[in-house]
Design a protein around this motif. Structure first.
Motif, PDB file in Angstrom:
ATOM      1  N   ILE A 162       0.838  -1.196   0.000  1.00  0.00           N
ATOM      2  CA  ILE A 162       0.000   0.000   0.000  1.00  0.00           C
ATOM      3  C   ILE A 162       0.878   1.253   0.000  1.00  0.00           C
ATOM      4  N   ALA A 163       0.584   2.172  -0.920  1.00  0.00           N
ATOM      5  CA  ALA A 163       1.256   3.473  -0.914  1.00  0.00           C
ATOM      6  C   ALA A 163       0.656   4.352   0.171  1.00  0.00           C
ATOM      7  N   TYR A 164       1.456   5.300   0.652  1.00  0.00           N
ATOM      8  CA  TYR A 164       1.032   6.213   1.713  1.00  0.00           C
ATOM      9  C   TYR A 164       0.540   5.425   2.931  1.00  0.00           C
ATOM     10  N   ALA A 165       1.339   4.482   3.377  1.00  0.00           N
ATOM     11  CA  ALA A 165       0.939   3.632   4.501  1.00  0.00           C
ATOM     12  C   ALA A 165       2.042   3.572   5.542  1.00  0.00           C
ATOM     13  N   THR A 166       1.647   3.466   6.801  1.00  0.00           N
ATOM     14  CA  THR A 166       2.565   3.306   7.920  1.00  0.00           C
ATOM     15  C   THR A 166       2.464   1.876   8.447  1.00  0.00           C
ATOM     16  N   ILE A 167       3.302   1.569   9.423  1.00  0.00           N
ATOM     17  CA  ILE A 167       3.242   0.236  10.036  1.00  0.00           C
ATOM     18  C   ILE A 167       1.881  -0.002  10.684  1.00  0.00           C
ATOM     19  N   GLU A 168       1.255   1.038  11.205  1.00  0.00           N
ATOM     20  CA  GLU A 168      -0.068   0.863  11.818  1.00  0.00           C
ATOM     21  C   GLU A 168      -1.108   0.492  10.775  1.00  0.00           C
ATOM     22  N   ASP A 169      -1.002   1.064   9.586  1.00  0.00           N
ATOM     23  CA  ASP A 169      -1.907   0.689   8.493  1.00  0.00           C
ATOM     24  C   ASP A 169      -1.715  -0.777   8.120  1.00  0.00           C
ATOM     25  N   VAL A 170      -0.461  -1.214   8.099  1.00  0.00           N
ATOM     26  CA  VAL A 170      -0.153  -2.606   7.769  1.00  0.00           C
ATOM     27  C   VAL A 170      -0.758  -3.545   8.804  1.00  0.00           C
ATOM     28  N   LYS A 171      -0.627  -3.193  10.080  1.00  0.00           N
ATOM     29  CA  LYS A 171      -1.193  -4.022  11.146  1.00  0.00           C
ATOM     30  C   LYS A 171      -2.705  -4.156  11.010  1.00  0.00           C
ATOM     31  N   GLN A 172      -3.353  -3.033  10.771  1.00  0.00           N
ATOM     32  CA  GLN A 172      -4.811  -3.053  10.657  1.00  0.00           C
ATOM     33  C   GLN A 172      -5.260  -3.897   9.471  1.00  0.00           C
ATOM     34  N   LEU A 173      -4.545  -3.776   8.354  1.00  0.00           N
ATOM     35  CA  LEU A 173      -4.877  -4.576   7.170  1.00  0.00           C
ATOM     36  C   LEU A 173      -4.686  -6.059   7.469  1.00  0.00           C
ATOM     37  N   ALA A 174      -3.574  -6.408   8.089  1.00  0.00           N
ATOM     38  CA  ALA A 174      -3.290  -7.814   8.399  1.00  0.00           C
ATOM     39  C   ALA A 174      -4.355  -8.398   9.313  1.00  0.00           C
ATOM     40  N   VAL A 218       7.103   7.654  -1.483  1.00  0.00           N
ATOM     41  CA  VAL A 218       6.211   7.950  -0.351  1.00  0.00           C
ATOM     42  C   VAL A 218       6.357   6.843   0.683  1.00  0.00           C
ATOM     43  N   PRO A 219       6.017   7.101   1.946  1.00  0.00           N
ATOM     44  CA  PRO A 219       5.969   6.010   2.927  1.00  0.00           C
ATOM     45  C   PRO A 219       4.983   4.945   2.444  1.00  0.00           C
ATOM     46  N   HIS A 220       5.380   3.701   2.553  1.00  0.00           N
ATOM     47  CA  HIS A 220       4.516   2.614   2.082  1.00  0.00           C
ATOM     48  C   HIS A 220       4.861   1.341   2.838  1.00  0.00           C
ATOM     49  N   GLY A 221       3.967   0.362   2.780  1.00  0.00           N
ATOM     50  CA  GLY A 221       4.206  -0.878   3.506  1.00  0.00           C
ATOM     51  C   GLY A 221       3.312  -1.998   3.023  1.00  0.00           C
ATOM     52  N   GLY A 222       3.569  -3.164   3.573  1.00  0.00           N
ATOM     53  CA  GLY A 222       2.795  -4.340   3.188  1.00  0.00           C
ATOM     54  C   GLY A 222       3.254  -5.546   3.968  1.00  0.00           C
ATOM     55  N   PHE A 223       2.798  -6.716   3.539  1.00  0.00           N
ATOM     56  CA  PHE A 223       3.176  -7.945   4.228  1.00  0.00           C
ATOM     57  C   PHE A 223       3.074  -9.127   3.288  1.00  0.00           C
ATOM     58  N   GLY A 224       3.561 -10.254   3.759  1.00  0.00           N
ATOM     59  CA  GLY A 224       3.417 -11.508   3.025  1.00  0.00           C
ATOM     60  C   GLY A 224       2.819 -12.563   3.934  1.00  0.00           C
ATOM     61  N   MET A 225       1.905 -13.363   3.374  1.00  0.00           N
ATOM     62  CA  MET A 225       1.354 -14.499   4.120  1.00  0.00           C
ATOM     63  C   MET A 225       1.533 -15.764   3.306  1.00  0.00           C
ATOM     64  N   GLY A 226       2.186 -16.772   3.906  1.00  0.00           N
ATOM     65  CA  GLY A 226       2.341 -18.066   3.257  1.00  0.00           C
ATOM     66  C   GLY A 226       1.056 -18.870   3.389  1.00  0.00           C
TER      67      GLY A 226
END
Length: 442
Positions: free
Chosen positions: A239-251, A405-413
């Motif tokens: 996700i563009a324009y995302a912080t670690i908190e955004d990543v947590k909420q998405l996960a 821009v600040p951005h983040g994401g994750f991976g799930m196996g």
């Protein structure tokens, strides 16, 4: 062999039997089991959608038909024609009163189907994986996997993400050079099987705002633990324009959605697996959260010899989750043990803005992610610290030159998630044809 007249007799799937009560239909499948009781035979047919007990009465059938059914062998392929009726004691709640049978291939008695109700060793079953898939347990596991994959796609598609397909051949490491499978490309060029599609998903996020990739990934990690495969499927949103908190909420939203879908649509499969679904029903937000510092202190207080700066082992992850009824989130791991692209905490650079989601019941990490570095100079510095060549990453570095821009994401196996949802001891059962350290067939 008896060949029934096709005529207007509809061929149905076992799962749809309820719609045909009182009607004469044909069911094509394989003999799962056969019981004999004097002048009555009870072949159980499977067709991939379910099991159906069929009933053949000698007095009501031509002698040739009854004898053919009586001589059927396990996994012979047949088409049975008869009348459907409700029977609550039968598998699936319906039975067929047989009228005729067509045998497409009868498994010879001198070379019987190799997987029988007796106990088989795991190596034997893995050598016969192509046949083991037909068992109720394996069938149930792969149905759950199918539901997980459907849920993954539905979640991101409905949440405004665009799917991009990351390449399987890549020019450089993403997760560490020691776990790469090297491949000879054209003109002696060296490329590698992808460890992750994340870097490409980042590029897509800069184009679409929210993007995800979903495909096979490979790790040349010489590990024989119950949590590792050398080839596995991973979904990776960015996700563009995302912080670690955004990543947590998405996960958190994502995991709850996937679990909910499995509970909604795969109760029967979980029942076959004897899964305690109350353990999954507890997977509700909010997930407990703790920092790496807090996790290390908790582990040390509970008998672990972990020291600050070390990554968690499987036993550590189990200790952290043993008192929890839902996944937990641990963030801000030491920067030194995280990938080169992980954003350091501006207030405390020795830790990274990363997060792991640990499943309960000892299943360990199912998601790893966080905020990515968006500063050009910092990214170049991190590449040097990790002794990675700059040239293969030139395109990735460009993302920091043009509109960073600040951005983040994750991976799930997928496989680890399925192992948790099904309550499995080992991830080898979570995919049709697993690839492990010493297994590349069938």
């Amino acid at each position: 062999m008896n060949t029934p007249s096709q005529g207007s007799t509809p061929r149905i799937r076992i799962v749809d039997a309820a719609r045909y009560v009182g009607e004469t239909v044909a069911v094509a499948g394989w003999l799962y089991n056969l019981r004999k009781s004097g002048k009555v035979v009870f072949p159980i047919l499977r067709d991939g959608t379910g099991l159906m007990q069929c009933v053949g009465v000698k007095a009501e059938l031509p002698e040739e038909v009854f004898d053919t059914i009586k001589r059927l062998t396990q996994e012979s392929s047949v088409i049975l024609t008869g009348t459907i009726r409700a029977e609550e004691r039968a598998p699936g709640g319906y039975e067929m009163d047989i009228q005729s049978v067509e045998v497409l291939q009868r498994v010879p008695e001198e070379q019987p189907y190799p997987i029988t109700p007796k106990e088989h060793g795991i190596e034997f079953l893995m050598d016969h994986r192509h046949l083991w898939l037909r068992s109720r347990r394996q069938h149930a596991i792969l149905r759950v996997r199918h539901e997980v994959i459907r849920a993954v796609r539905d979640f991101f598609d409905n949440d405004g993400f665009t799917l991009i397909d990351a390449p399987i051949f890549t020019p450089a490491s993403c997760e560490g050079t020691t776990t790469l499978f090297e491949v000879n490309y054209f003109d002696d060029e060296k490329v590698y099987l992808t460890q992750s599609g994340q870097l490409y998903a980042e590029a897509a996020a800069m184009a679409f705002g929210k993007a995800y990739c979903f495909g096979p990934t490979f790790r040349a990690e010489k590990s024989k633990t119950r949590r590792h495969l050398t080839e596995f499927w991973m979904v990776e949103p960015e996700i563009a324009y995302a912080t670690i908190e955004d990543v947590k909420q998405l996960a958190e939203r994502f995991v709850c959605y996937v679990v909910g879908r499995v509970l909604e649509n795969r109760r029967e499969e979980l029942k076959v697996l004897e899964r305690d679904t109350t353990k999954l029903e507890a997977c509700l937000p909010p997930f407990p959260r703790m920092s790496y510092d807090e996790a290390v202190a908790f582990l040390q207080a509970n008998g672990s010899d972990i020291q600050w700066g070390s990554d968690f082992g499987g036993t550590d992850e189990t200790i952290l989750t043993q008192a929890q009824d839902r996944p937990i989130m641990v963030d801000r791991f030491p920067t030194a043990i995280k990938a080169f692209y992980m954003q350091p905490d501006p207030d405390r650079p020795e830790v990274a803005l990363g997060v792991d989601v640990l499943a309960p019941e000892g299943y360990g990490e199912i998601i790893g992610g966080g905020q990515r570095i968006h500063d050009l100079d910092l990214l170049l510095s991190r590449l040097r610290e990790h002794n990675l060549p700059q040239e293969p990453f030139d395109w990735y570095i460009d993302l920091r030159r043009f509109g960073s821009v600040p951005h983040g994401g994750f991976g799930m196996g997928i496989e680890r998630c399925v192992a948790w949802l099904c309550g499995l001891e080992h991830v080898r059962e979570t995919t049709a044809f697993p690839r492990m350290l010493y297994r590349t067939k069938p």
